[in-house]
Every structure is written in structure tokens, then in C-alpha cells.
Design a protein around this motif. Sequence first.
Motif, PDB file in Angstrom:
ATOM      1  N   ILE A  22       0.808  -1.220   0.000  1.00 23.12           N
ATOM      2  CA  ILE A  22       0.000   0.000   0.000  1.00 23.12           C
ATOM      3  C   ILE A  22       0.842   1.272   0.000  1.00 23.12           C
ATOM      4  O   ILE A  22       0.401   2.307  -0.492  1.00 23.12           O
ATOM      5  N   LEU A  23       2.072   1.236   0.518  1.00 23.16           N
ATOM      6  CA  LEU A  23       2.890   2.449   0.515  1.00 23.16           C
ATOM      7  C   LEU A  23       3.153   2.938  -0.902  1.00 23.16           C
ATOM      8  O   LEU A  23       3.105   4.142  -1.178  1.00 23.16           O
ATOM      9  N   MET A  24       3.413   2.009  -1.812  1.00 19.45           N
ATOM     10  CA  MET A  24       3.615   2.395  -3.211  1.00 19.45           C
ATOM     11  C   MET A  24       2.321   2.934  -3.806  1.00 19.45           C
ATOM     12  O   MET A  24       2.311   3.970  -4.504  1.00 19.45           O
ATOM     13  N   THR A  25       1.231   2.258  -3.544  1.00 16.19           N
ATOM     14  CA  THR A  25      -0.064   2.695  -4.066  1.00 16.19           C
ATOM     15  C   THR A  25      -0.408   4.092  -3.584  1.00 16.19           C
ATOM     16  O   THR A  25      -0.888   4.938  -4.355  1.00 16.19           O
ATOM     17  N   LEU A  26      -0.170   4.361  -2.314  1.00 19.69           N
ATOM     18  CA  LEU A  26      -0.515   5.654  -1.750  1.00 19.69           C
ATOM     19  C   LEU A  26       0.362   6.770  -2.300  1.00 19.69           C
ATOM     20  O   LEU A  26      -0.114   7.887  -2.531  1.00 19.69           O
ATOM     21  N   PHE A  27       1.634   6.480  -2.523  1.00 19.58           N
ATOM     22  CA  PHE A  27       2.497   7.500  -3.112  1.00 19.58           C
ATOM     23  C   PHE A  27       2.047   7.827  -4.533  1.00 19.58           C
ATOM     24  O   PHE A  27       1.997   8.999  -4.928  1.00 19.58           O
ATOM     25  N   VAL A  28       1.693   6.811  -5.299  1.00 18.19           N
ATOM     26  CA  VAL A  28       1.205   7.046  -6.662  1.00 18.19           C
ATOM     27  C   VAL A  28      -0.085   7.861  -6.621  1.00 18.19           C
ATOM     28  O   VAL A  28      -0.279   8.788  -7.421  1.00 18.19           O
ATOM     29  N   GLN A  29      -0.959   7.541  -5.694  1.00 19.59           N
ATOM     30  CA  GLN A  29      -2.217   8.274  -5.586  1.00 19.59           C
ATOM     31  C   GLN A  29      -1.981   9.724  -5.182  1.00 19.59           C
ATOM     32  O   GLN A  29      -2.591  10.639  -5.752  1.00 19.59           O
ATOM     33  N   ALA A  30      -1.115   9.948  -4.215  1.00 17.97           N
ATOM     34  CA  ALA A  30      -0.809  11.318  -3.800  1.00 17.97           C
ATOM     35  C   ALA A  30      -0.220  12.107  -4.958  1.00 17.97           C
ATOM     36  O   ALA A  30      -0.564  13.280  -5.176  1.00 17.97           O
ATOM     37  N   PHE A  31       0.663  11.461  -5.716  1.00 16.35           N
ATOM     38  CA  PHE A  31       1.250  12.132  -6.881  1.00 16.35           C
ATOM     39  C   PHE A  31       0.177  12.451  -7.917  1.00 16.35           C
ATOM     40  O   PHE A  31       0.185  13.520  -8.525  1.00 16.35           O
ATOM     41  N   ARG A  32      -0.753  11.519  -8.128  1.00 11.89           N
ATOM     42  CA  ARG A  32      -1.812  11.753  -9.109  1.00 11.89           C
ATOM     43  C   ARG A  32      -2.654  12.968  -8.710  1.00 11.89           C
ATOM     44  O   ARG A  32      -3.021  13.784  -9.561  1.00 11.89           O
ATOM     45  N   TYR A  33      -2.974  13.090  -7.429  1.00 15.25           N
ATOM     46  CA  TYR A  33      -3.770  14.222  -6.965  1.00 15.25           C
ATOM     47  C   TYR A  33      -3.083  15.539  -7.285  1.00 15.25           C
ATOM     48  O   TYR A  33      -3.716  16.501  -7.740  1.00 15.25           O
ATOM     49  N   ALA A  34      -1.780  15.623  -7.020  1.00 12.94           N
ATOM     50  CA  ALA A  34      -1.054  16.868  -7.253  1.00 12.94           C
ATOM     51  C   ALA A  34      -0.634  17.015  -8.710  1.00 12.94           C
ATOM     52  O   ALA A  34      -0.594  18.123  -9.241  1.00 12.94           O
ATOM     53  N   GLY A  35      -0.300  15.889  -9.359  1.00 12.23           N
ATOM     54  CA  GLY A  35       0.277  15.951 -10.691  1.00 12.23           C
ATOM     55  C   GLY A  35      -0.697  16.333 -11.779  1.00 12.23           C
ATOM     56  O   GLY A  35      -0.351  17.072 -12.708  1.00 12.23           O
ATOM     57  N   GLU A  36      -1.943  15.858 -11.695  1.00 14.77           N
ATOM     58  CA  GLU A  36      -2.890  16.113 -12.777  1.00 14.77           C
ATOM     59  C   GLU A  36      -3.152  17.600 -12.963  1.00 14.77           C
ATOM     60  O   GLU A  36      -3.005  18.121 -14.081  1.00 14.77           O
ATOM     61  N   PRO A  37      -3.517  18.356 -11.917  1.00 11.75           N
ATOM     62  CA  PRO A  37      -3.666  19.800 -12.132  1.00 11.75           C
ATOM     63  C   PRO A  37      -2.359  20.486 -12.511  1.00 11.75           C
ATOM     64  O   PRO A  37      -2.356  21.456 -13.275  1.00 11.75           O
ATOM     65  N   PHE A  38      -1.214  19.974 -12.008  1.00  8.57           N
ATOM     66  CA  PHE A  38       0.085  20.551 -12.374  1.00  8.57           C
ATOM     67  C   PHE A  38       0.349  20.404 -13.862  1.00  8.57           C
ATOM     68  O   PHE A  38       0.763  21.360 -14.527  1.00  8.57           O
ATOM     69  N   PHE A  39       0.113  19.211 -14.415  1.00  4.84           N
ATOM     70  CA  PHE A  39       0.376  18.981 -15.831  1.00  4.84           C
ATOM     71  C   PHE A  39      -0.453  19.925 -16.706  1.00  4.84           C
ATOM     72  O   PHE A  39       0.048  20.488 -17.683  1.00  4.84           O
ATOM     73  N   PHE A  40      -1.728  20.100 -16.367  1.00  4.23           N
ATOM     74  CA  PHE A  40      -2.573  20.978 -17.171  1.00  4.23           C
ATOM     75  C   PHE A  40      -2.169  22.442 -17.016  1.00  4.23           C
ATOM     76  O   PHE A  40      -2.113  23.178 -17.997  1.00  4.23           O
ATOM     77  N   ALA A  41      -1.900  22.866 -15.797  1.00  2.00           N
ATOM     78  CA  ALA A  41      -1.571  24.275 -15.562  1.00  2.00           C
ATOM     79  C   ALA A  41      -0.224  24.654 -16.169  1.00  2.00           C
ATOM     80  O   ALA A  41      -0.031  25.799 -16.582  1.00  2.00           O
ATOM     81  N   TYR A  42       0.712  23.702 -16.253  1.00  2.00           N
ATOM     82  CA  TYR A  42       2.067  23.988 -16.721  1.00  2.00           C
ATOM     83  C   TYR A  42       2.228  23.802 -18.223  1.00  2.00           C
ATOM     84  O   TYR A  42       3.256  24.141 -18.801  1.00  2.00           O
ATOM     85  N   ALA A  43       1.193  23.283 -18.875  1.00  2.00           N
ATOM     86  CA  ALA A  43       1.333  22.843 -20.268  1.00  2.00           C
ATOM     87  C   ALA A  43       1.723  23.957 -21.226  1.00  2.00           C
ATOM     88  O   ALA A  43       2.430  23.724 -22.212  1.00  2.00           O
TER      89      ALA A  43
END
Length: 491
Positions: free
Chosen positions: A280-301
Motif C-alpha cells: 500500500i505504501l507504493m499505491t498511496l504514493f502514486v495516488q498522492a502524486f496523481r492528486y497533485a500531478g494532474e492539475p500541475f500537468f494541465f496548468a504547466y502545459a
Amino acid sequence: MNPLKKLATQTAVYGLSSIVGRFLNYLLVPLYTYTFKAEAYGVVSEFYAYAGFFAVLLTFGLETGYFRFRNREGAQAAGAYPAALGVLWLANLMFVAVVVAFRQPLAEALRYPDHAEYLVWFALILALDALSALPFARLRAEERAWRFAGVKLTEIAAAIGLNLWFLLGWPWLAGAWPDSPLAAAYDPALGVGYIFLANLIASVFKMLLLLPQLRGCDWRAGLPVIRPLLAYSLPMVVIGFAGVINEMLDRAILKYMLPYGPDENLRILGVYGACYKLSILMTLFVQAFRYAGEPFFFAYAGRADAKKAYALVLKYFVILCVFIFLLVTLYLDAFKLFIGPEYREGLDVVPILLMANLFLGVYVNLSVWYKLTDRTLMGAWVSLGAAVLTVGLNIWWIPTLGYRGSAWAHLASYGGMALVSYLLGRRYYPVPYPLARIGAYLLFGLALYGVDREFVQNCGWNPWGVGSALLGLYLAVSLVADFRPSRLRAL
């Protein structure tokens, strides 16, 4: 603030709610596995596998659609949130009504004829979680990460408290005062149903906390946006559903595919479900990254250095994921204490599942190509291909390899998704990912794991000493190679 440092900060905050919060929830696993037999815990694993499928279907990909449309100009930006919210409310109310109306036939089809209430409770949980998806997305888009984390942590704290009450406190009080009203109300036959009931009450509490994010919507502004929003978002349902097939299918079908009796199949499902929790530690890190990364990718594009930033993000993401892989595998003797002795026969799948989820995280990074070029339908085909592979491999391997076949199917599917997404990204949105450096870290991590197995299992060396030395070596190499202050200041 430097955008990469900002992404790291927000990932850490989202990780507070995901990693810390889920870790607290993770501490319930010993309660479950020491309280219930493996076949009873198999019921929990199965239902939460079904929940994963419906969580995707009932949100319609509207989180990603909302992020995309809110960054446009004019009416589409103003109408994105009310349009998405209106669709979710209508669809989820219909879903709950259907489940309530057909609860008994559905319960019999799932082989739980005496517990139709499980389905009603789960339908309500799923609907409440789907309805909360847009308010949470709004918090992410507005960069209110602390508010997001606060609501998530409060929900998890409520769920933990209710679990402790239902599984420990209430039974103890019922035994201590058998003639009390509390004892009369307690029903031991409900068993794992109390886990579901705790989840339901916590989900209701979460929605109450999110009410401020439901106010102030101009519903009329959303009407013209519904059609284009759904046209963009619905392929994300296919992508998400295929992703859930990759993640959850094994626990949904194990009891039907294993070549044993019903009770033994549920027992094996319980063993696999408990060992899956150790990744679960790997899963949770991926999930936390997804939460922050998705708006980052769109805003930085729109920035000139966007592709360079995306390449750096993937490199540091992999470095941290390999660290998590080593942390769990090198100290597996400690992590295994979180599950009961009956469940530890399946520990050999944990490294496979950790590596599989690492590749899932790589795919999350690489998927930027279809999200930023509006080729969500092509992204759906990638996910569908991986889902077909998952289905085929599970059908092929479960009867002979059991749950180990499911673990290997995870790795094959996520690895294939990452590879295909990288190849398509090179054509439609080429990013200069540092493949040599990323591959070197992956191989270095696997080599350290192999050294640990050789010296600990074959030579009998002290596992704590060997694990600490190898993890220290990895940290030293990564710090020197990529985390030097001079290198970080250059980002």
C-alpha cells in the motif's frame, strides 16, 4: 515558488491525507486479520474490489474533464463545475434506486443471499464517494491542498473510530452487560458487515464537510457545457474502468477461478487481499502524486519548458518509488506483522505487486501525452488493451498459479501500459525523458533486492543489518547523483 518544488510540496500535502491517513486506516488490517478468519476477510476484499469498478463508472471521468474545461476561457470554464456536478447527482441517485429495488436478486447472484443489506450499504457508499469527487477536484484545482487533506483525514479518523467501536468496543460492552439495550442491539451475525457500516457513516460525515464546495453553483451555466464535457470525459471512463480491471479484477474473480471449494477459495482470496495491503505504501504514493500531478500537468502545459519539467518529474518520481520498493522488501519481516499469521503464506507476492504499482505510477506520468493533446480516446485504447491482457493472464494463470498468477498479471499489464504510452507519447507529445538514468535506478533497486535475498535467505545473514546497509547504499547513491543541493537549485 519553483513549479517543481510547488508540485513536490502539494504532493506532500496530498500525501498527508493519502499516505498518513491511509496508513492509519492500514492499521485496521491487523484488527481485521486478527479478528476474522481468512474466508470472512475474503468477503471484504471482494466487495472493495467491486467498489473499485463502480467508483470509476459513477464518476464518468468528470474530474479530469473539469480540470481540462476550467482552464479554458469564457462560458465553458464557468459552466464546467455545475455541469459535472449535475450529471453526477442524477446518475448516482438512479444507481442507488436500482440497487435498492433489486437488492435480493443481486445478493443471491453474488452468493450472499442472507446479507442483501451489504449491497444497499455499498451502493450508498459508492454514491457518496462519487458525489464527493467533484468537490475534492475543485479543492485541488483551487490549490487548497490543506482543506483537501483536512476533510480526507477527518473521514479516515471517523472510519477508524467507528471500526474500533463496532469490532471491539460494542462487542466488549455487549459481553460485559448482556442485559443492556446495547447488548440487545448488537448482532454478531452481521460480522464483516460492521466494516461496511463504519465506512458508510464516515462517507456521510465527509459529504457534510464538503457542503461548502457544493454551494454557489450557477446550474444554468452548466447546461451548454454538458455535451462537450461528456464528450471529453467519457473516454476517461473507459480508461479508468480498464485501470480498475488491471487493479481489482483478481480480487473480484479469484473465488470463481480457483479450483477449490467455496470456503477455500474465499480463504485464499483473504490471504491475497491481506498481502496486497502490504504494497500500500507504493499505491498511496502514486495516488498522492496523481492528486497533485494532474492539475500541475494541465496548468504547466503552456510554458516553454513544460516538457523538460515533465521529464524531471518522472525521474524523481522513479527514484522515490524505488526507495519505497526497497523500504518494504528489505524490511518485510517488520511489515508482515501487520497481518495475522494465517495470512503470511502469500508474502512472496509483495515485491511483485510493489513493482507493478511502480510501473502504474510511471504510466500516470507518461499519460500526459493524451490528456494535453485531447486524445483521450487513444488513451482509452491503451487502457483497454492492458485490461484485455489482464483478463487473459488471470484466466490463464489463476487456475495453475493461484493468486501469484494475479500478481504477475498486474506487473505485465502495468509494464505494458507504460511501454505503449511512452511509444505513443514519442509521436504525439515527445518529452525528453532521461531513460538511461531511470532504467539505471530500476536495475539498481532490483539488484539490491537480489543481494538481500542472497545474503539473508541463502546465507542466513541478519536481515535488519543487511537491509539497513543496502537501503543506506541506495540513499547515498541517489543523494550524490541527483539530490545534491547544486543540482536541486538548478531546477
